[in-house]
Design a protein around this motif. Sequence first.
Motif, mmCIF file in Angstrom:
data_model
loop_
_atom_site.group_PDB
_atom_site.id
_atom_site.type_symbol
_atom_site.label_atom_id
_atom_site.label_comp_id
_atom_site.label_asym_id
_atom_site.label_seq_id
_atom_site.Cartn_x
_atom_site.Cartn_y
_atom_site.Cartn_z
ATOM 1 N N GLN A 58 17.484 -13.005 -5.353
ATOM 2 C CA GLN A 58 17.086 -11.812 -6.101
ATOM 3 C C GLN A 58 15.567 -11.693 -6.176
ATOM 4 O OE1 GLN A 58 19.626 -12.805 -9.622
ATOM 5 N NE2 GLN A 58 20.264 -10.675 -9.480
ATOM 6 N N THR A 59 14.908 -12.826 -6.450
ATOM 7 C CA THR A 59 13.442 -12.812 -6.482
ATOM 8 C C THR A 59 12.876 -12.479 -5.112
ATOM 9 O OG1 THR A 59 13.500 -14.507 -8.207
ATOM 10 C CG2 THR A 59 11.405 -14.158 -7.084
ATOM 11 N N GLY A 60 13.499 -13.049 -4.066
ATOM 12 C CA GLY A 60 13.042 -12.747 -2.713
ATOM 13 C C GLY A 60 13.195 -11.280 -2.375
ATOM 14 N N VAL A 61 14.298 -10.681 -2.805
ATOM 15 C CA VAL A 61 14.500 -9.248 -2.551
ATOM 16 C C VAL A 61 13.421 -8.424 -3.239
ATOM 17 C CG1 VAL A 61 16.031 -7.294 -3.046
ATOM 18 C CG2 VAL A 61 16.966 -9.411 -2.108
ATOM 19 N N SER A 62 13.065 -8.795 -4.468
ATOM 20 C CA SER A 62 12.012 -8.044 -5.166
ATOM 21 C C SER A 62 10.683 -8.146 -4.415
ATOM 22 C CB SER A 62 11.861 -8.571 -6.594
ATOM 23 O OG SER A 62 11.385 -9.906 -6.604
ATOM 24 N N ALA A 66 8.771 -5.001 -2.535
ATOM 25 C CA ALA A 66 7.353 -4.694 -2.767
ATOM 26 C C ALA A 66 6.584 -4.617 -1.450
ATOM 27 C CB ALA A 66 6.740 -5.741 -3.687
ATOM 28 N N LEU A 67 6.875 -5.506 -0.525
ATOM 29 C CA LEU A 67 6.201 -5.471 0.774
ATOM 30 C C LEU A 67 6.653 -4.273 1.599
ATOM 31 C CD1 LEU A 67 6.279 -9.271 1.694
ATOM 32 C CD2 LEU A 67 4.288 -7.911 1.043
ATOM 33 N N ARG A 68 7.916 -3.887 1.466
ATOM 34 C CA ARG A 68 8.373 -2.685 2.179
ATOM 35 C C ARG A 68 7.687 -1.431 1.642
ATOM 36 N NH1 ARG A 68 8.790 -1.901 6.039
ATOM 37 N NH2 ARG A 68 10.169 -0.070 5.878
ATOM 38 N N GLU A 69 7.505 -1.379 0.325
ATOM 39 C CA GLU A 69 6.753 -0.248 -0.237
ATOM 40 C C GLU A 69 5.321 -0.246 0.284
ATOM 41 O OE1 GLU A 69 7.084 -0.822 -4.397
ATOM 42 O OE2 GLU A 69 9.160 -0.089 -4.528
ATOM 43 N N THR A 70 4.744 -1.437 0.423
ATOM 44 C CA THR A 70 3.391 -1.530 0.981
ATOM 45 C C THR A 70 3.373 -1.050 2.427
ATOM 46 O OG1 THR A 70 2.989 -3.437 -0.449
ATOM 47 C CG2 THR A 70 1.453 -3.091 1.354
ATOM 48 N N SER A 71 4.415 -1.402 3.186
ATOM 49 C CA SER A 71 4.492 -0.971 4.587
ATOM 50 C C SER A 71 4.591 0.547 4.700
ATOM 51 C CB SER A 71 5.696 -1.625 5.265
ATOM 52 O OG SER A 71 5.555 -3.023 5.314
ATOM 53 N N GLN A 72 5.361 1.160 3.809
ATOM 54 C CA GLN A 72 5.457 2.627 3.848
ATOM 55 C C GLN A 72 4.120 3.278 3.492
ATOM 56 O OE1 GLN A 72 8.818 4.393 1.907
ATOM 57 N NE2 GLN A 72 10.209 2.734 2.488
ATOM 58 N N ALA A 97 -7.230 7.030 -1.236
ATOM 59 C CA ALA A 97 -6.249 6.848 -2.311
ATOM 60 C C ALA A 97 -5.112 5.918 -1.865
ATOM 61 C CB ALA A 97 -5.694 8.201 -2.741
ATOM 62 N N LEU A 98 -4.698 6.052 -0.603
ATOM 63 C CA LEU A 98 -3.625 5.197 -0.098
ATOM 64 C C LEU A 98 -4.063 3.741 0.002
ATOM 65 C CD1 LEU A 98 -2.165 7.578 2.618
ATOM 66 C CD2 LEU A 98 -0.940 6.696 0.628
ATOM 67 N N ARG A 99 -5.316 3.510 0.386
ATOM 68 C CA ARG A 99 -5.801 2.128 0.448
ATOM 69 C C ARG A 99 -5.793 1.488 -0.936
ATOM 70 N NH1 ARG A 99 -9.440 4.277 4.204
ATOM 71 N NH2 ARG A 99 -11.124 4.450 2.655
ATOM 72 N N GLU A 100 -6.148 2.269 -1.940
ATOM 73 C CA GLU A 100 -6.120 1.739 -3.301
ATOM 74 C C GLU A 100 -4.691 1.391 -3.723
ATOM 75 O OE1 GLU A 100 -7.517 3.026 -7.829
ATOM 76 O OE2 GLU A 100 -8.029 4.283 -6.097
ATOM 77 N N ARG A 101 -3.766 2.248 -3.376
ATOM 78 C CA ARG A 101 -2.363 1.995 -3.723
ATOM 79 C C ARG A 101 -1.808 0.777 -2.968
ATOM 80 N NH1 ARG A 101 0.962 7.375 -2.915
ATOM 81 N NH2 ARG A 101 2.640 5.974 -3.648
ATOM 82 N N ILE A 102 -2.244 0.605 -1.721
ATOM 83 C CA ILE A 102 -1.801 -0.563 -0.958
ATOM 84 C C ILE A 102 -2.295 -1.853 -1.620
ATOM 85 C CG2 ILE A 102 -2.087 -1.791 1.232
ATOM 86 C CD1 ILE A 102 -2.128 0.948 2.608
ATOM 87 N N GLY A 103 -3.555 -1.871 -2.090
ATOM 88 C CA GLY A 103 -4.090 -3.044 -2.771
ATOM 89 C C GLY A 103 -3.314 -3.380 -4.028
ATOM 90 N N VAL A 104 -2.970 -2.339 -4.802
ATOM 91 C CA VAL A 104 -2.173 -2.556 -6.019
ATOM 92 C C VAL A 104 -0.787 -3.090 -5.667
ATOM 93 C CG1 VAL A 104 -1.104 -1.416 -7.995
ATOM 94 C CG2 VAL A 104 -3.441 -0.813 -7.317
ATOM 95 N N ALA A 105 -0.190 -2.521 -4.618
ATOM 96 C CA ALA A 105 1.156 -2.960 -4.222
ATOM 97 C C ALA A 105 1.144 -4.417 -3.760
ATOM 98 C CB ALA A 105 1.688 -2.058 -3.114
ATOM 99 N N LEU A 106 0.082 -4.806 -3.033
ATOM 100 C CA LEU A 106 -0.014 -6.203 -2.604
ATOM 101 C C LEU A 106 -0.127 -7.145 -3.797
ATOM 102 C CD1 LEU A 106 -2.367 -6.062 0.518
ATOM 103 C CD2 LEU A 106 0.039 -6.756 0.464
ATOM 104 N N ALA A 108 0.975 -6.604 -6.811
ATOM 105 C CA ALA A 108 2.268 -6.626 -7.496
ATOM 106 C C ALA A 108 3.273 -7.489 -6.746
ATOM 107 C CB ALA A 108 2.805 -5.207 -7.651
ATOM 108 N N ALA A 109 3.201 -7.458 -5.410
ATOM 109 C CA ALA A 109 4.156 -8.243 -4.609
ATOM 110 C C ALA A 109 3.952 -9.732 -4.800
ATOM 111 C CB ALA A 109 4.025 -7.877 -3.140
ATOM 112 N N ARG A 110 2.721 -10.136 -5.119
ATOM 113 C CA ARG A 110 2.434 -11.559 -5.227
ATOM 114 C C ARG A 110 2.545 -12.084 -6.659
ATOM 115 N NH1 ARG A 110 -3.048 -14.790 -3.360
ATOM 116 N NH2 ARG A 110 -2.087 -16.852 -3.387
ATOM 117 N N LYS A 111 2.682 -11.199 -7.619
ATOM 118 C CA LYS A 111 2.653 -11.630 -9.016
ATOM 119 C C LYS A 111 3.803 -12.580 -9.346
ATOM 120 C CE LYS A 111 0.101 -8.054 -11.501
ATOM 121 N NZ LYS A 111 0.195 -6.940 -12.469
ATOM 122 N N THR A 112 4.993 -12.218 -8.948
ATOM 123 C CA THR A 112 6.158 -13.031 -9.292
ATOM 124 C C THR A 112 6.277 -14.169 -8.306
ATOM 125 O OG1 THR A 112 7.275 -11.072 -10.135
ATOM 126 C CG2 THR A 112 8.638 -13.012 -9.714
#
Length: 473
Positions: A58-62, A66-72, A97-106, A108-112
């Motif tokens: 489950q943690t791996g899926v999360s 997050a990485l798939r959202e970053t890829s999109q 704006a997209l670069r900023e969102r990618i940084g935030v997504a990355l 978030a992906a590493r937090k957990t």
Amino acid sequence: GDQIMQFLFAPAVRMMNSLRFATRFILIGAAGGVLIAGLMFQFLQSVGERLRTTKAEQTGVSHVVALRETSQLLDQHLLASSLFSLGESASEKDAAALRERIGVALSAARKTGLEGAGPDLEQAWLALEKEWDVFNSVIGASSTPEIRELHQRFGDRLAAQARLIADHAGLPLDPEVDTNYLYDTLVNRLPQLFEALGQIRLKASSIASIQMIDAADIGRLERLTADAIAQLARIRENTEKIGKAAPAFKPALDKGLDDIQAGLDRMRRVIDGSLVNVADINIPVAEALSKTDAPRQTAADLEKTVIAALTERLAERAGALSDQRSVNLGLVALGLALAGYLSMGSYLSLQQGTEHLLEGGRRLADGELAYRIDVGSRDEFADIADSFNRMAGSFGEVINTLKSSADNLSRTAGAMNEATRQVAGGSAEQSRLTQETASSANAMSDSIGEVASNAGEVDQIARDGRTKTDEGY
């Protein structure tokens, strides 16, 4: 057979014979408890391990989501930055704006943190962040081919990171068919479809921007479209297998695939009607992007469906395993309590039966042959008590018979004593009479002697007289 059995169990019999009941029950309970506890521990450990694995998945899926959202977001950034490099100045703000969102997504992906993640995963995150820093530092001054190459390299890094996380979470080894193919669709199949669709849109927007197309462009569009169709077919194969294992998900997956196919058909019509089969290309870039966005949107919807299905299946499994563990713990506790209760009851029953037998044996030994032992059970102790009771009854009958015989013997002895006494009295009288008779006989004998003597004297006198007569007196 009995001799073999006795030979095999002779040591156990000797050991049990040397112990009292309490010690026996403690020993047997401890041996059985250790065995049962060991088996239950292994079973619960197995369930716990499956539960930990499921939670790790489950943690791996999360993380993967997050990485798939970053890829999109990266795919959208590729379009915006490429259009800006082709002269579409309005796309610069979108790219920033997209670069900023990618940084935030990355971030978030590493937090957990992923449980059990080793140093290789940490090194991969560090390498990904370093790659992102390089990307940000050079993207602004890159040409269109360089932008494409930067996105390709960073996209490959994101895909590798997603697969590495999935490997650490155990997703590729998931034993459930539906979960395994849902994971494969999310991590392997859909990213390739998104890449093909992104390349088609990028090529279409590039053609619309320069308003020129040649045979190489047409050939590339056809190859990219064929690749997208092939990826869609592979996804359909996965969904067919998912549908057999989990029929509840099949309608939503089939609808998503049909929507993607319809979107591909519309995109092909737009490309053919506005870019390939026209003499003059005059479609604006924004319109070209908008009209070719349908398959990407429907693919994103399918991805959400896959994510929801995968998350639901893992959550159901985790809940079932958690419930199973709780039920098993409850059953273990209930079983141990019941076993302890019955064991204590059995011990007390044996103790009470033994006490009744001992008490009955003492009273019978003291001569209370009328006492009857009652152990209050229907087991072997009851059979032993019944044997004691029958033995006491038999002893009582024997004693009563002996007592009756003794009474009869006593009466007979009394009668014989009286008869003897009477006989003894008669014998004394008879002895007296005999003595009197003997005295009389003696007296008579003396008289006879005197008579004989007198007769002799008379005879002598007669003889003397006859002599004198003869002589002539």
